[in-house]
Design a protein around this motif. Structure first.
Motif, PDB file in Angstrom:
ATOM      1  N   SER A 162      -2.587  24.292  19.639  1.00  0.00           N
ATOM      2  CA  SER A 162      -3.233  24.323  18.325  1.00  0.00           C
ATOM      3  C   SER A 162      -3.303  25.748  17.780  1.00  0.00           C
ATOM      4  O   SER A 162      -2.828  26.032  16.679  1.00  0.00           O
ATOM      5  N   LEU A 163      -3.885  26.668  18.542  1.00  0.00           N
ATOM      6  CA  LEU A 163      -3.967  28.061  18.106  1.00  0.00           C
ATOM      7  C   LEU A 163      -2.592  28.700  18.040  1.00  0.00           C
ATOM      8  O   LEU A 163      -2.320  29.518  17.156  1.00  0.00           O
ATOM      9  N   SER A 164      -1.713  28.331  18.960  1.00  0.00           N
ATOM     10  CA  SER A 164      -0.380  28.940  19.016  1.00  0.00           C
ATOM     11  C   SER A 164       0.360  28.793  17.698  1.00  0.00           C
ATOM     12  O   SER A 164       0.998  29.745  17.221  1.00  0.00           O
ATOM     13  N   HIS A 165       0.301  27.618  17.084  1.00  0.00           N
ATOM     14  CA  HIS A 165       1.014  27.395  15.830  1.00  0.00           C
ATOM     15  C   HIS A 165       0.445  28.267  14.711  1.00  0.00           C
ATOM     16  O   HIS A 165       1.196  28.776  13.876  1.00  0.00           O
ATOM     17  N   THR A 198      -3.184  20.707  13.816  1.00  0.00           N
ATOM     18  CA  THR A 198      -4.419  20.759  14.602  1.00  0.00           C
ATOM     19  C   THR A 198      -5.150  19.427  14.586  1.00  0.00           C
ATOM     20  O   THR A 198      -5.719  19.012  15.605  1.00  0.00           O
ATOM     21  N   VAL A 199      -5.164  18.734  13.451  1.00  0.00           N
ATOM     22  CA  VAL A 199      -5.915  17.474  13.360  1.00  0.00           C
ATOM     23  C   VAL A 199      -5.067  16.253  13.700  1.00  0.00           C
ATOM     24  O   VAL A 199      -5.592  15.134  13.709  1.00  0.00           O
ATOM     25  N   THR A 200      -3.778  16.440  14.009  1.00  0.00           N
ATOM     26  CA  THR A 200      -2.927  15.282  14.327  1.00  0.00           C
ATOM     27  C   THR A 200      -2.212  15.408  15.663  1.00  0.00           C
ATOM     28  O   THR A 200      -1.594  14.440  16.111  1.00  0.00           O
ATOM     29  N   LEU A 201      -2.258  16.548  16.308  1.00  0.00           N
ATOM     30  CA  LEU A 201      -1.471  16.755  17.527  1.00  0.00           C
ATOM     31  C   LEU A 201      -1.955  15.872  18.674  1.00  0.00           C
ATOM     32  O   LEU A 201      -3.122  15.474  18.726  1.00  0.00           O
ATOM     33  N   GLN A 222      -8.602  20.196  25.650  1.00  0.00           N
ATOM     34  CA  GLN A 222      -9.506  20.474  24.539  1.00  0.00           C
ATOM     35  C   GLN A 222      -8.874  21.569  23.681  1.00  0.00           C
ATOM     36  O   GLN A 222      -8.315  22.528  24.218  1.00  0.00           O
ATOM     37  N   ILE A 223      -8.956  21.431  22.365  1.00  0.00           N
ATOM     38  CA  ILE A 223      -8.244  22.362  21.490  1.00  0.00           C
ATOM     39  C   ILE A 223      -9.213  23.182  20.642  1.00  0.00           C
ATOM     40  O   ILE A 223     -10.392  22.848  20.521  1.00  0.00           O
ATOM     41  N   LEU A 224      -8.686  24.246  20.060  1.00  0.00           N
ATOM     42  CA  LEU A 224      -9.419  25.016  19.053  1.00  0.00           C
ATOM     43  C   LEU A 224      -9.146  24.419  17.682  1.00  0.00           C
ATOM     44  O   LEU A 224      -8.022  23.988  17.391  1.00  0.00           O
ATOM     45  N   TYR A 225     -10.176  24.414  16.820  1.00  0.00           N
ATOM     46  CA  TYR A 225     -10.036  23.881  15.473  1.00  0.00           C
ATOM     47  C   TYR A 225     -10.040  25.016  14.456  1.00  0.00           C
ATOM     48  O   TYR A 225     -10.318  26.178  14.773  1.00  0.00           O
ATOM     49  N   THR A 226      -9.738  24.647  13.221  1.00  0.00           N
ATOM     50  CA  THR A 226      -9.465  25.639  12.183  1.00  0.00           C
ATOM     51  C   THR A 226     -10.633  26.596  11.954  1.00  0.00           C
ATOM     52  O   THR A 226     -10.422  27.766  11.637  1.00  0.00           O
ATOM     53  N   THR A 227     -11.862  26.125  12.112  1.00  0.00           N
ATOM     54  CA  THR A 227     -13.018  26.999  11.889  1.00  0.00           C
ATOM     55  C   THR A 227     -12.974  28.212  12.811  1.00  0.00           C
ATOM     56  O   THR A 227     -13.167  29.353  12.378  1.00  0.00           O
ATOM     57  N   ASP A 228     -12.714  27.980  14.105  1.00  0.00           N
ATOM     58  CA  ASP A 228     -12.609  29.090  15.053  1.00  0.00           C
ATOM     59  C   ASP A 228     -11.288  29.837  14.886  1.00  0.00           C
ATOM     60  O   ASP A 228     -11.247  31.066  15.014  1.00  0.00           O
ATOM     61  N   GLY A 245       0.830  -1.198   0.000  1.00  0.00           N
ATOM     62  CA  GLY A 245       0.000   0.000   0.000  1.00  0.00           C
ATOM     63  C   GLY A 245       0.865   1.248   0.000  1.00  0.00           C
ATOM     64  O   GLY A 245       2.097   1.171   0.122  1.00  0.00           O
ATOM     65  N   TRP A 246       0.252   2.411  -0.120  1.00  0.00           N
ATOM     66  CA  TRP A 246       1.035   3.644  -0.187  1.00  0.00           C
ATOM     67  C   TRP A 246       0.383   4.749   0.620  1.00  0.00           C
ATOM     68  O   TRP A 246      -0.814   4.729   0.907  1.00  0.00           O
ATOM     69  N   VAL A 247       1.220   5.716   0.999  1.00  0.00           N
ATOM     70  CA  VAL A 247       0.789   6.902   1.730  1.00  0.00           C
ATOM     71  C   VAL A 247       1.476   8.110   1.100  1.00  0.00           C
ATOM     72  O   VAL A 247       2.407   7.978   0.312  1.00  0.00           O
ATOM     73  N   HIS A 248       1.002   9.313   1.452  1.00  0.00           N
ATOM     74  CA  HIS A 248       1.687  10.545   1.081  1.00  0.00           C
ATOM     75  C   HIS A 248       2.356  11.134   2.322  1.00  0.00           C
ATOM     76  O   HIS A 248       1.823  11.027   3.433  1.00  0.00           O
ATOM     77  N   VAL A 249       3.512  11.746   2.128  1.00  0.00           N
ATOM     78  CA  VAL A 249       4.224  12.400   3.220  1.00  0.00           C
ATOM     79  C   VAL A 249       4.132  13.902   3.000  1.00  0.00           C
ATOM     80  O   VAL A 249       4.631  14.415   1.996  1.00  0.00           O
ATOM     81  N   LEU A 250       3.477  14.609   3.939  1.00  0.00           N
ATOM     82  CA  LEU A 250       3.177  16.021   3.771  1.00  0.00           C
ATOM     83  C   LEU A 250       4.020  16.884   4.690  1.00  0.00           C
ATOM     84  O   LEU A 250       4.408  16.463   5.789  1.00  0.00           O
ATOM     85  N   HIS A 251       4.293  18.104   4.226  1.00  0.00           N
ATOM     86  CA  HIS A 251       4.982  19.085   5.060  1.00  0.00           C
ATOM     87  C   HIS A 251       4.030  19.540   6.161  1.00  0.00           C
ATOM     88  O   HIS A 251       2.849  19.766   5.907  1.00  0.00           O
ATOM     89  N   PRO A 252       4.503  19.680   7.401  1.00  0.00           N
ATOM     90  CA  PRO A 252       3.596  20.093   8.480  1.00  0.00           C
ATOM     91  C   PRO A 252       3.131  21.534   8.309  1.00  0.00           C
ATOM     92  O   PRO A 252       3.895  22.406   7.904  1.00  0.00           O
ATOM     93  N   THR A 253       1.874  21.773   8.613  1.00  0.00           N
ATOM     94  CA  THR A 253       1.287  23.108   8.642  1.00  0.00           C
ATOM     95  C   THR A 253       0.470  23.216   9.927  1.00  0.00           C
ATOM     96  O   THR A 253       0.121  22.193  10.537  1.00  0.00           O
ATOM     97  N   PRO A 254       0.134  24.423  10.368  1.00  0.00           N
ATOM     98  CA  PRO A 254      -0.726  24.534  11.551  1.00  0.00           C
ATOM     99  C   PRO A 254      -2.054  23.795  11.399  1.00  0.00           C
ATOM    100  O   PRO A 254      -2.556  23.211  12.366  1.00  0.00           O
TER     101      PRO A 254
END
Length: 299
Positions: free
Chosen positions: A116-119, A77-80, A85-91, A64-73
């Motif tokens: 999450s927000l800090s980044h 947020t979705v992997t930390l 409890q964290i803030l999500y991208t919508t807020d 099988g295969w996966v993609h390796v992505l550069h980290p972004t805020p």
């Protein structure tokens, strides 16, 4: 690799995001001789990751295969790892816009939580801005400071372990914006005002309960803040699906061409038509919290 600067190739020590599917991603620290297990098999860091370009398609040991992505805020947020409890991208998107953050902004934040927000703030204020973030819990403060260093953004942030309601942010007259995410934000409003520059600025408080909002607004009024407003960001996802709709029968068409024998030329009657449409959800369990914004007047 840095969370605020893009790199082309994966290097040892980087934090890479392993993308398996839209709802299945995980961060890994790239190290020589290390392996990462996925649903599609093993990824060997030395041969599969180091030296590869970000965005590459990596074949795992099971084929099988996966993609390796550069980290972004947003990906962080979705992997930390959740420590709070964290803030999500919508807020987060609304907060960074309404606080009028930009490169060079000085921001005070409390509490840091899982970062999450800090980044997101750090990417917005880079390369010349700075974040002063306060976390009451000592172990959480130490852990987030380690993450900032690992993510190579520690030069943009100062982490303090203290009670913001009693001791403030540790700075005075420097902040363009202040963000509060604590149980009793009304107790920190005076410290937020003290941390802000004389020429004014914006403050935001995130609270899940309306009673917290009421007390915070009263404290903002008492401290002379203006343009006080509270909003709630609700995410409504529409499901795209194919539907079949019946066509009405209006009888013979008087404009239809006739045949040689004088009878009307008929066509097969199509009774249904298929098309794409969106269906809204029946329920919207989208409440995260209330965002209260206010402006400090120029003094």
């Amino acid at each position: 690799m840095s969370f605020v600067e893009y790199s082309d190739c994966i290097q040892e020590g980087d934090i890479a995001i392993i993308y398996q599917s839209h709802d299945s991603m995980m961060p890994v620290k790239v190290q020589q001789g290390t392996q990462t297990q996925t649903r599609y098999g093993v990824i060997r860091h030395s041969s599969d990751l180091i030296g590869q370009r970000y965005g590459s398609k990596i074949t795992c040991s099971k084929g099988g295969w996966v993609h390796v992505l550069h980290p972004t805020p947003e990906l962080w947020t979705v992997t930390l790892p959740h420590r709070t409890q964290i803030l999500y991208t919508t807020d987060i998107a609304t907060i960074t816009m309404m606080l009028e953050l930009k490169p060079g902004s000085i921001v005070c934040e409390s509490g840091t939580g899982s970062g999450s927000l800090s980044h997101a703030i750090l990417r917005t204020v880079a390369p010349t801005g700075h974040l002063h973030t306060v976390e009451f819990h000592q172990q959480r403060a130490e852990k987030v400071a380690e993450e900032f260093k690992e993510h190579r953004v520690d030069h943009l942030v100062t982490v303090r372990n203290q009670d913001v309601c009693k001791d403030g942010f540790g700075v005075t007259g420097v902040a363009d914006a202040v963000f509060l995410d604590i149980p009793s934000p009304w107790e920190a409003v005076k410290h937020a005002k003290a941390a802000m520059k004389r020429h004014g600025g914006r403050v935001c408080s995130f609270s899940p309960c309306i009673e917290q909002v009421q007390r915070t607004c009263e404290a903002l009024v008492d401290q002379g803040f203006e343009e006080i407003s509270t909003l709630e960001v609700l995410l409504r996802v529409h499901d795209v699906r194919t539907v079949s709709l019946p066509l009405p029968d209006f009888g013979p068409d008087p404009s239809a061409p006739t045949q040689l024998d004088g009878t009307e030329k008929t066509t097969p009657n199509q009774t249904t038509i298929s098309l794409k449409t969106t269906v809204p959800p029946r329920e919207i369990p989208g409440h995260t919290g209330y965002l209260t914004f206010a402006t400090k007047p120029r003094t």
